[in-house]
Design an enzyme around this catalytic site. Structure first.
Site, PDB file in Angstrom:
ATOM      1  CE  LYS A  54      45.922  36.871  21.496  1.00 44.70           C
ATOM      2  NZ  LYS A  54      46.496  36.012  20.567  1.00 44.70           N
ATOM      3  CD  GLN A  98      47.541  32.963  19.400  1.00 40.33           C
ATOM      4  OE1 GLN A  98      46.750  33.960  19.283  1.00 40.33           O
ATOM      5  NE2 GLN A  98      48.547  32.778  20.166  1.00 40.33           N
ATOM      6  CG  ASP A 121      49.222  39.820  15.650  1.00 40.83           C
ATOM      7  OD1 ASP A 121      49.432  40.077  16.917  1.00 40.83           O
ATOM      8  OD2 ASP A 121      48.632  38.516  15.275  1.00 40.83           O
TER       9      ASP A 121
HETATM   10  N1  GUN Z   1      51.547  34.024  19.327  1.00 35.69           N
HETATM   11  C1  GUN Z   1      52.267  34.377  20.612  1.00 35.69           C
HETATM   12  N2  GUN Z   1      52.226  35.514  20.580  1.00 35.69           N
HETATM   13  C2  GUN Z   1      51.280  36.077  19.541  1.00 35.69           C
HETATM   14  C3  GUN Z   1      50.957  37.166  18.882  1.00 35.69           C
HETATM   15  O1  GUN Z   1      51.431  38.260  19.501  1.00 35.69           O
HETATM   16  N3  GUN Z   1      50.429  37.376  18.014  1.00 35.69           N
HETATM   17  C4  GUN Z   1      50.065  36.150  17.311  1.00 35.69           C
HETATM   18  N4  GUN Z   1      49.195  36.145  16.178  1.00 35.69           N
HETATM   19  N5  GUN Z   1      50.427  34.870  17.734  1.00 35.69           N
HETATM   20  C5  GUN Z   1      50.931  35.056  18.668  1.00 35.69           C
END
Ligand code: GUN
Length: 299
Positions: A54, A98, A121
């Site tokens: 990311k 996350q 998200d």
């Molecule tokens: N963990 C796995 N996929 C995601 C996601 O799309 N967003 C977040 N915040 N955590 C994750």
């Protein structure tokens, strides 16, 4: 294989390119740099890989990346205080915490502390409610990516029979809402659904998001259907016990013999998630500044 392979890797690169172009214009025209803050608590290896990727792609798109890596034992109150600081920081337009969070932390409480306007998200209950009522929202990245690929392939989706396999808050439920918003006839199927095969065989669009390696076989697919495989499952390599391989929730080869189009694993939906995260950050930034949003990158 008869099906068209939907190349998510190439499509994600195109979306990232569109985001980068718009970011450059924001900088040149308004002196604004979109900022994405990512909060990682602990050292879960998969989460570390996601967060690293990311960060790299955020910077490549011309945005600012703010990474906050906290010890696994960080008290919940400290995480909530960090989120509050990021909410108040005008250089931060998107906040992602996350998941999973350590067991001592109430994940729902943390997510619902994020300013909904920065919730890239799309997990905050306000955004969930906005999506569910057909209002402008920030939408979870993976289902948004699936929708972009479906729109790109089909154009108009209205009247199509869509089956979403899986009912998670991150993929299944928002995917169903998005497809409903496109005027599809939507069924959500899950582990307790009776005769899953018969339900899947109704689908013009089948989105598989159950986390069960290669559960969907070709005989569950309606001829000509579009199959979106969200699964990313690591399984033992059939010929070499020291290695693993990635497979989806669909058995690609048998499904591709029947489907009209299918996303592969890897290289299908996976790369779209971060591309849509960048798109959401850009959307949040434009909305925060009252500026026009880029076309086709949000719903
Ligand atoms: N963990 C796995 N996929 C995601 C996601 O799309 N967003 C977040 N915040 N955590 C994750």
């Amino acid at each position: 294989m008869a099906a068209t392979i939907l190349d998510g890797k190439a499509f994600a690169a195109k979306v990232r390119g569109q985001v980068a172009t718009h970011v450059a214009a924001l900088k040149a025209g308004h002196g604004i740099v979109p900022g994405l803050a990512v909060v990682l608590v602990g050292t879960d290896p998969a989460s570390q890989v996601y967060v690293k990727n990311k960060g790299i792609q955020t910077i490549e798109a011309g945005m600012a990346s703010h990474e906050h890596k906290l010890d696994a034992a960080t008290p919940e109150a400290e995480i909530l205080a960090l989120v509050a600081r990021l909410n108040a920081d005008p250089a931060v337009h998107g906040i992602l915490v996350q998941l999973p969070l350590p067991a001592h932390v109430d994940a729902a409480k943390v997510i619902n502390t994020i300013d909904p306007a920065k919730d890239v998200d799309g997990f905050h209950i306000s955004n969930v409610g906005l999506l569910g009522t057909g209002q402008k929202a920030l939408v979870p990245c993976t289902p948004l990516g699936c929708l972009m690929m479906l729109r790109d392939h089909h154009g108009d989706l209205s009247g199509m029979e869509a089956v979403v396999l899986g009912r998670s808050n991150i993929v299944g439920k928002p995917m169903a809402q998005l497809l409903l918003g496109e005027s599809c006839t939507v069924t959500i199927a899950h582990s307790r659904t009776r005769d899953l095969g018969a339900v899947c065989r109704r689908a013009d669009i089948l989105v598989a998001a159950v986390g069960r390696p290669e559960m969907v076989r070709g005989d569950w697919i309606k001829p000509g259907a579009t199959v979106i495989d969200v699964g990313i499952n690591r399984v033992a390599h059939p010929e070499d016990a020291t290695r693993t391989r990635l497979v989806g929730d669909c058995h690609t080869q048998s499904c591709a013999e029947v489907a009209g189009a299918i996303t592969p694993v890897p290289g299908g939906v996976g790369p779209m998630t971060i591309a849509c995260l960048l798109a959401n950050t850009l959307t949040a930034c434009c909305r925060a500044h009252g500026l026009a949003e880029p076309d086709g990158l949000a719903v």
